[in-house]
Design a protein around this motif. Structure first.
Motif, PDB file in Angstrom:
ATOM      1  N   VAL A 146       7.243  11.017   2.427  1.00  0.00           N
ATOM      2  CA  VAL A 146       7.305  12.150   1.508  1.00  0.00           C
ATOM      3  C   VAL A 146       8.273  13.231   1.998  1.00  0.00           C
ATOM      4  CG1 VAL A 146       5.507  13.664   2.476  1.00  0.00           C
ATOM      5  CG2 VAL A 146       5.831  13.535  -0.013  1.00  0.00           C
ATOM      6  N   LEU A 147       8.730  13.129   3.240  1.00  0.00           N
ATOM      7  CA  LEU A 147       9.597  14.163   3.803  1.00  0.00           C
ATOM      8  C   LEU A 147      10.878  14.389   2.996  1.00  0.00           C
ATOM      9  CD1 LEU A 147       9.211  13.442   7.642  1.00  0.00           C
ATOM     10  CD2 LEU A 147       8.169  15.279   6.288  1.00  0.00           C
ATOM     11  N   PRO A 148      11.582  13.340   2.531  1.00  0.00           N
ATOM     12  CA  PRO A 148      12.766  13.604   1.706  1.00  0.00           C
ATOM     13  C   PRO A 148      12.467  14.435   0.461  1.00  0.00           C
ATOM     14  CG  PRO A 148      12.776  11.329   2.427  1.00  0.00           C
ATOM     15  CD  PRO A 148      11.446  11.899   2.818  1.00  0.00           C
ATOM     16  N   SER A 149      11.338  14.176  -0.187  1.00  0.00           N
ATOM     17  CA  SER A 149      10.977  14.951  -1.375  1.00  0.00           C
ATOM     18  C   SER A 149      10.720  16.415  -1.035  1.00  0.00           C
ATOM     19  CB  SER A 149       9.733  14.346  -2.042  1.00  0.00           C
ATOM     20  OG  SER A 149      10.024  13.086  -2.597  1.00  0.00           O
ATOM     21  N   ILE A 150      10.100  16.659   0.115  1.00  0.00           N
ATOM     22  CA  ILE A 150       9.854  18.039   0.550  1.00  0.00           C
ATOM     23  C   ILE A 150      11.172  18.762   0.791  1.00  0.00           C
ATOM     24  CG2 ILE A 150       8.925  19.458   2.427  1.00  0.00           C
ATOM     25  CD1 ILE A 150       6.662  17.433   2.711  1.00  0.00           C
ATOM     26  N   PHE A 151      12.088  18.103   1.483  1.00  0.00           N
ATOM     27  CA  PHE A 151      13.388  18.720   1.754  1.00  0.00           C
ATOM     28  C   PHE A 151      14.170  18.966   0.459  1.00  0.00           C
ATOM     29  CE2 PHE A 151      13.036  16.570   6.076  1.00  0.00           C
ATOM     30  CZ  PHE A 151      12.689  17.750   6.717  1.00  0.00           C
ATOM     31  N   ILE A 152      14.112  18.022  -0.462  1.00  0.00           N
ATOM     32  CA  ILE A 152      14.831  18.196  -1.732  1.00  0.00           C
ATOM     33  C   ILE A 152      14.245  19.353  -2.518  1.00  0.00           C
ATOM     34  CG2 ILE A 152      15.195  17.119  -3.998  1.00  0.00           C
ATOM     35  CD1 ILE A 152      15.590  14.458  -2.502  1.00  0.00           C
ATOM     36  N   GLY A 153      12.931  19.500  -2.506  1.00  0.00           N
ATOM     37  CA  GLY A 153      12.308  20.645  -3.169  1.00  0.00           C
ATOM     38  C   GLY A 153      12.720  21.958  -2.540  1.00  0.00           C
ATOM     39  N   ALA A 154      12.830  21.972  -1.207  1.00  0.00           N
ATOM     40  CA  ALA A 154      13.268  23.192  -0.518  1.00  0.00           C
ATOM     41  C   ALA A 154      14.717  23.518  -0.839  1.00  0.00           C
ATOM     42  CB  ALA A 154      13.084  23.022   0.993  1.00  0.00           C
ATOM     43  N   GLY A 161       2.374   6.045   6.722  1.00  0.00           N
ATOM     44  CA  GLY A 161       3.626   5.730   6.039  1.00  0.00           C
ATOM     45  C   GLY A 161       3.890   6.657   4.863  1.00  0.00           C
ATOM     46  N   ALA A 162       2.847   6.931   4.074  1.00  0.00           N
ATOM     47  CA  ALA A 162       3.007   7.827   2.925  1.00  0.00           C
ATOM     48  C   ALA A 162       3.357   9.243   3.362  1.00  0.00           C
ATOM     49  CB  ALA A 162       1.720   7.835   2.098  1.00  0.00           C
ATOM     50  N   LEU A 163       2.809   9.679   4.488  1.00  0.00           N
ATOM     51  CA  LEU A 163       3.095  11.019   4.986  1.00  0.00           C
ATOM     52  C   LEU A 163       4.543  11.136   5.454  1.00  0.00           C
ATOM     53  CD1 LEU A 163       1.554  13.697   5.446  1.00  0.00           C
ATOM     54  CD2 LEU A 163       1.184  12.970   7.805  1.00  0.00           C
ATOM     55  N   ILE A 164       5.057  10.093   6.077  1.00  0.00           N
ATOM     56  CA  ILE A 164       6.448  10.110   6.553  1.00  0.00           C
ATOM     57  C   ILE A 164       7.430  10.017   5.382  1.00  0.00           C
ATOM     58  CG2 ILE A 164       8.169   8.838   7.898  1.00  0.00           C
ATOM     59  CD1 ILE A 164       5.857   8.017   9.782  1.00  0.00           C
ATOM     60  N   MET A 208       0.833  -1.197   0.000  1.00  0.00           N
ATOM     61  CA  MET A 208       0.000   0.000   0.000  1.00  0.00           C
ATOM     62  C   MET A 208       0.872   1.254   0.000  1.00  0.00           C
ATOM     63  SD  MET A 208      -3.036   1.385   0.029  1.00  0.00           S
ATOM     64  CE  MET A 208      -4.296   0.269   0.663  1.00  0.00           C
ATOM     65  N   MET A 209       1.900   1.280   0.829  1.00  0.00           N
ATOM     66  CA  MET A 209       2.787   2.445   0.886  1.00  0.00           C
ATOM     67  C   MET A 209       3.570   2.603  -0.412  1.00  0.00           C
ATOM     68  SD  MET A 209       4.246   2.780   4.787  1.00  0.00           S
ATOM     69  CE  MET A 209       4.979   1.153   4.873  1.00  0.00           C
ATOM     70  N   ALA A 210       4.047   1.471  -0.969  1.00  0.00           N
ATOM     71  CA  ALA A 210       4.823   1.549  -2.203  1.00  0.00           C
ATOM     72  C   ALA A 210       3.976   2.068  -3.362  1.00  0.00           C
ATOM     73  CB  ALA A 210       5.396   0.172  -2.541  1.00  0.00           C
TER      74      ALA A 210
END
Length: 535
Positions: free
Chosen positions: A277-285, A272-275, A58-60
């Motif tokens: 996604v954090l790397p993508s948020i940081f990379i966008g920043a 799990g999906a919310l956790i 489900m997370m994948a």
């Protein structure tokens, strides 16, 4: 730029691992409740999927290529305030688990279309399937296109080759192992995503050219004007509830052993999906604060109109080569985990609901197994061709996803929970939702608006929450038209009961048999009586 041989070698090893895991899982994993090769085994893993495996798959599926790439792009270009996918998908999976998952699993459906087939019949099933198919195909094509661009950036190989190879590997293991193969390859793919993006973050933040993201927080946090609040709310609602009516989601819900496990699967997947996604948020920043002048690009991807490739460019330019290769594996894994789910879902609905229940009801299990594998090949090939030939994939996907939210969600809700709705209401609701959504236009697809909702701005477009409005109107139309048809049938006389039951695929035991027969004694022909009795 020349071909990056080490990157190609790593990619080849990754693809071989995924292919082997998919084939071995499809052949070796034993199912307790059904025979391998049956529709139940192929589509829902015999309803015997371990809950831990279910959570991983489900997370994948949720943390796919569009999710990790799209979030990084959105943060870099529009800011977190307009990056609604993480919050929307989190809320959507929670709502799906609380409202829909248990009911669907306890009914033992094979696909999302089963409640439509039982209540509304073939015509509605075909319409809903076409809407879902568009969403799956355009979604798959868009993420394949993004993968091609990412691999071209990081390996130097031609985009068409990258797309075709990735698509081919995914089609092969999905075709051979079906749901079991998809579930177990999702575990490997999720581990690649976690490792590839998680390990890269320390190197990105400590690179001398990435800067301090706190110095330009206004850029990656974004801002929203008060007049845009309607658009923001509309997008959040559409993103949240539009997460639910997809076969890829319900295929996992229906594969576990109980309704309670189905709820656990959905709710755990949301967190799990919310956790993840954090790397993508940081990379966008980071992309907004980095010194791109010191890179091989010379300018930021946003300036070069390459914002969709923000994530691979950050990995390539601001991490050591070995780490960037892990990131490459993460991107490929994310795309493949989304693609296998989409093509398996669409092929399952076609095989079970269209071919088996409409076109060839006498088809054998072997024939259905062959048809599903052919459908997987055709759908994978179609998505690949579209990804290589259509330049407006994002607009197509947005439109298809909106249609799924506006049309499929209210139809699914009525089919599951509102017993009084019928075929006429379903078709009317479909048309109402479709017209109201398409009438709003779609700038990404250069589709002009012919319905001007309140607060319409010629430059900014629709500022009214038209998606939510269209969805609610579709729902109301289904209910009202269904009730009007029931009222008309009552007034038409005694033939109402039998015809209503027949047209809506109801069992005759829900109709008052004695009253129907008494009413129809003088009016129904003998052959009609035989039909009623057989029901």
């Amino acid at each position: 730029m020349g071909v990056n041989i080490p990157a190609l070698a790593v990619l080849a090893v990754f693809y071989i691992i995924i292919l082997v895991v998919g084939i071995v899982a499809g052949r070796k994993v034993k199912l307790k409740n059904c025979k391998k090769g049956s529709l139940e085994a192929n589509m829902v893993a015999g309803r015997d999927l371990n809950v831990c495996v279910g959570i991983f798959t489900m997370m994948a599926t949720t943390v796919g290529g569009g999710y990790i790439n799209g979030v990084a792009e959105s943060v870099a270009t529009s800011g977190i305030v307009w990056t609604l996918a993480p919050l929307g998908i989190f809320l959507g999976l929670i709502a799906g688990g609380v409202i829909y998952a248990r009911r669907m699993r306890e009914k033992k459906y094979l696909t999302m279309l089963d409640p439509f087939q039982q209540r509304y019949g073939s015509a509605v099933v075909i319409l809903i399937y076409l809407a879902s198919l568009c969403g799956d195909i355009f979604w798959t094509a868009s993420i394949l296109s993004a993968l091609g661009s990412s691999l071209a950036v990081m390996t130097g190989i031609d985009r068409p080759i990258a797309v075709c190879v990735s698509s081919g590997i995914t089609v092969i293991y999905t075709m051979i192992g079906q749901m079991i193969a998809v579930a177990y390859t999702d575990i490997i793919q999720l581990l690649f995503i976690i490792a590839g993006l998680g390990i890269s973050l320390p190197f990105i933040f400590t690179n001398e050219n990435t800067g301090n993201i706190s110095n330009n927080s206004c850029d990656w946090l974004g801002h929203m004007e008060s007049k845009d609040s309607g658009v923001w709310i509309d997008l959040l609602i559409a993103m949240s509830f539009g997460t639910i009516p997809w076969q890829a989601y319900f295929q996992r819900v229906l594969s576990v052993r109980s309704g309670k496990q189905a709820q656990i699967l959905s709710i755990t997947g949301a967190f799990g999906a919310l956790i993840l996604v954090l790397p993508s948020i940081f990379i966008g920043a980071v992309a907004t604060s980095a010194n791109w002048n010191s890179t091989s690009l010379g300018y930021s991807p946003m300036i070069l109109n390459k914002s969709s490739d923000v994530l691979p460019y950050v990995l390539q330019e601001f991490t050591p080569p070995v780490i960037s290769l892990l990131g490459l594996g993460a991107i490929s894994a994310a795309v493949m985990s989304s693609m296998d789910s989409a093509i398996l879902g669409s092929s399952s609905m076609f095989t079970h609901n269209i071919y088996s229940n409409i076109l060839r009801k006498q088809a054998s299990q072997l024939e259905l197994q062959i048809i599903q594998r052919l459908a997987i090949i055709c759908l994978g090939s179609l998505a690949t061709v579209i990804s290589l030939s259509v330049p407006i994939l994002y607009g197509l996907f947005i439109l298809a996803a909106d249609v799924v939210f506006v049309i499929v969600l209210p139809q699914l809700t009525c089919a599951i929970f509102l017993q009084r709705t019928n075929t006429y209401g379903a078709i009317s609701g479909f048309l109402a939702g479709f017209i109201l959504r398409v009438g709003a236009g779609e700038p990404n697809f250069h589709l002009p608006a012919f319905i001007y909702y309140p607060k319409y701005d010629p430059e900014r477009g629709q500022l009214f929450p038209f998606r939510t409005f269209a969805m609610v109107c579709s729902f109301i139309t289904i209910v009202i038209v269904s009730e009007l048809v029931r009222l008309v049938r009552r007034k038409c006389g005694c033939s109402c009961s039998s015809s209503y039951a027949t047209e809506n695929n109801y069992d005759y035991n829900i109709v008052n048999e004695s009253k129907s027969r008494q009413c129809c004694q003088s009016n129904v022909k003998s052959d009609d009586r035989e039909e009623l009795t057989s029901l």
